[in-house]
Motif scaffolding. Structure first.
Motif, PDB file in Angstrom:
ATOM      1  N   ASN A   1      67.682  40.975 -20.971  1.00  0.00           N
ATOM      2  CA  ASN A   1      68.633  41.090 -22.064  1.00  0.00           C
ATOM      3  C   ASN A   1      68.761  42.522 -22.572  1.00  0.00           C
ATOM      4  OD1 ASN A   1      69.222  38.233 -22.298  1.00  0.00           O
ATOM      5  ND2 ASN A   1      67.110  38.032 -22.955  1.00  0.00           N
ATOM      6  N   GLU A   2      69.954  42.820 -23.056  1.00  0.00           N
ATOM      7  CA  GLU A   2      70.233  44.115 -23.669  1.00  0.00           C
ATOM      8  C   GLU A   2      70.497  43.912 -25.164  1.00  0.00           C
ATOM      9  OE1 GLU A   2      72.736  46.773 -20.814  1.00  0.00           O
ATOM     10  OE2 GLU A   2      73.355  44.700 -20.472  1.00  0.00           O
ATOM     11  N   PRO A   3      69.785  44.593 -26.042  1.00  0.00           N
ATOM     12  CA  PRO A   3      68.645  45.476 -25.757  1.00  0.00           C
ATOM     13  C   PRO A   3      67.419  44.673 -25.342  1.00  0.00           C
ATOM     14  CG  PRO A   3      68.884  45.192 -28.118  1.00  0.00           C
ATOM     15  CD  PRO A   3      70.075  44.511 -27.472  1.00  0.00           C
ATOM     16  N   GLY A   4      66.504  45.324 -24.614  1.00  0.00           N
ATOM     17  CA  GLY A   4      65.305  44.642 -24.148  1.00  0.00           C
ATOM     18  C   GLY A   4      64.455  44.158 -25.313  1.00  0.00           C
ATOM     19  N   THR A   5      63.825  42.998 -25.151  1.00  0.00           N
ATOM     20  CA  THR A   5      63.041  42.418 -26.245  1.00  0.00           C
ATOM     21  C   THR A   5      61.744  43.175 -26.480  1.00  0.00           C
ATOM     22  OG1 THR A   5      62.138  40.863 -24.634  1.00  0.00           O
ATOM     23  CG2 THR A   5      63.986  40.113 -25.976  1.00  0.00           C
TER      24      THR A   5
ATOM     25  N   TYR B   1      60.658  42.337 -19.613  1.00  0.00           N
ATOM     26  CA  TYR B   1      61.897  41.577 -19.702  1.00  0.00           C
ATOM     27  C   TYR B   1      61.634  40.175 -19.161  1.00  0.00           C
ATOM     28  CZ  TYR B   1      63.894  46.227 -20.322  1.00  0.00           C
ATOM     29  OH  TYR B   1      64.171  47.481 -20.796  1.00  0.00           O
TER      30      TYR B   1
ATOM     31  N   ASP C   1      73.676  37.578 -25.135  1.00  0.00           N
ATOM     32  CA  ASP C   1      73.357  38.851 -24.484  1.00  0.00           C
ATOM     33  C   ASP C   1      74.529  39.821 -24.652  1.00  0.00           C
ATOM     34  OD1 ASP C   1      72.349  40.865 -22.896  1.00  0.00           O
ATOM     35  OD2 ASP C   1      72.496  39.760 -21.016  1.00  0.00           O
ATOM     36  N   TYR C   2      74.211  41.058 -24.972  1.00  0.00           N
ATOM     37  CA  TYR C   2      75.228  42.084 -25.190  1.00  0.00           C
ATOM     38  C   TYR C   2      76.173  42.222 -23.994  1.00  0.00           C
ATOM     39  CZ  TYR C   2      77.258  46.755 -25.056  1.00  0.00           C
ATOM     40  OH  TYR C   2      78.126  47.806 -24.915  1.00  0.00           O
TER      41      TYR C   2
END
Length: 387
Positions: A67-71, A76, A99-100
């Motif tokens: 996911n963007e931004p990474g958690t 990831y 997700d962005y």
């Protein structure tokens, strides 16, 4: 009913109509062609001066998983790196509908992507095809489109070699995969025997069970391999176990194009905008897609690999065309070919009567950097329409 009129309609698998019409009803394509009567009650979309295409497809992404931004920095959801064999994990369980990447990728003309686990493990688990709409993973996912991820080369050996754990070498990657497939084949054979004699049923094995359709040739394998030797190792093991496979990345495929053509290899090429950050990608060239697409027995697709980077994949295809890939092959590499890789060619990838009404409308050549995608339809619903 919706009628898209006056556009250059590129069906991909059939004719291109310079002044065509596409009729959509109940989420499906009802008719495609010229001089098609438009019902009086239809919503009319005038696509004059535009290209009307099937929705684009990137069949190798990590959208909704990485996911963007990474958690968390460096961590990831796409790689369960607690052990090199993770056949039991499913990308579906990490699909994040907010997700962005979804909006920019969809607005670039993409309607379907395949979200795959990463290449940190020898076996990474199953990916899933998703449509870029819906607010739950179940709404987005296309049931039955799961495929199993394998990885060769630097990624798995780096991740586990740094822990002084197998696999530390390319030899170890191949060996651990062979051993796992051997065990899965034995488990599958025992399950078959138990159909006639239940007393022969093996002890349930949660990690081997997902590999049963793989070793029976019922589930396709997606085999991450950049360097030419890794590509050939992947093919060798696939042939040993009669696997249905696709080569992912195939960065040095141009070096062994004769072998790949002889074996009718399907491949997904890319990413092409990244610097060669690993030794195994130092052979990266934008000439590769043009070279391989000229081989008559191969199926070639293009990918941006990551997340929102897929939004610039049409522009990248234009650069690749400049380096030798034909327009027809480039269009197929983002439509019908990835649909075929995903085994969804009966639903998506071309504009044909009865197929899903997944459509993208561009105000110029779809692979020109000056072009904008003006409208995107998924299952007959517009998610963007500035016409």
């Amino acid at each position: 009913m919706t009628a898209i009129i006056n556009g250059k309609v590129v069906t991909v698998t059939g004719e291109t109509y310079e002044n065509g019409t596409v009729l959509v009803e109940d989420g499906k394509i009802k008719a495609v062609g010229q001089n098609i009567p438009v019902p009086q009650n239809a919503q009319v979309v005038d696509a004059s001066g535009c290209w009307v295409m099937p929705g684009l497809i990137d069949c190798h992404t990590h959208i909704c998983n990485f996911n963007e931004p990474g958690t968390m920095p460096g961590l990831y959801d796409g790689n369960e790196m607690s052990g090199p064999i993770q056949a039991q994990v499913r990308a579906m369980d990490a699909v994040y509908p907010d997700d962005y990447a979804i909006v920019p990728v969809r607005e670039a003309g993409f309607t379907t992507v395949y979200s795959t686990p990463g290449s940190g493990n020898v076996i990474g688990g199953t990916g899933i095809s998703i449509k870029l709409r819906g607010h739950t993973a179940q709404e987005m996912a296309i049931p039955g489109s799961e495929q199993m991820k394998f990885a060769f080369g630097e990624n798995p050996k780096r991740n586990y070699g740094n822990r002084k754990q197998m696999p530390m070498t390319r030899l170890g990657v191949a060996a651990i995969l062979r051993e796992t497939l051997y065990n899965a084949k034995k488990y599958s054979d025992d399950l078959k025997a138990a159909e006639a004699d239940p007393s022969k049923a093996p002890k349930p094995d949660f990690k081997l069970d997902p590999l049963v359709p793989v070793v029976r040739g019922e589930m396709r394998c997606r085999m991450h391999a950049h360097r030419s030797d890794d590509i050939l190792t992947a093919i060798r093991i696939a042939e040993e176990y009669n696997l249905d496979y696709v080569i992912e990345h195939c960065t040095e495929g141009y070096k062994i194009k004769d072998v790949l053509n002889e074996k009718h290899v399907r491949c997904v090429l890319g990413p092409h905008l990244s610097a060669p950050g690993k030794m195994e990608t130092h052979g990266l060239t934008m000439d590769n897609p043009g070279i391989l697409s000229k081989e008559k027995n191969m199926t070639v697709c293009l990918t941006a690999d990551t997340g929102s980077q897929t939004s610039v994949l049409p522009f990248t295809a234009g650069l690749i065309m400049r380096r030798g890939m034909s327009e027809q092959d480039a269009i197929k590499a983002l439509t019908i070919n990835p649909a075929t890789i995903l085994q969804l060619q009966d639903r998506i990838g071309s504009l044909e009567e009865g197929k899903d009404a997944d459509i993208a409308i561009f105000d110029g050549h779809p692979f020109d950097s000056m072009t904008l995608c003006r409208a995107v339809m998924i299952d007959g619903v517009f998610y963007k329409n500035t016409l």
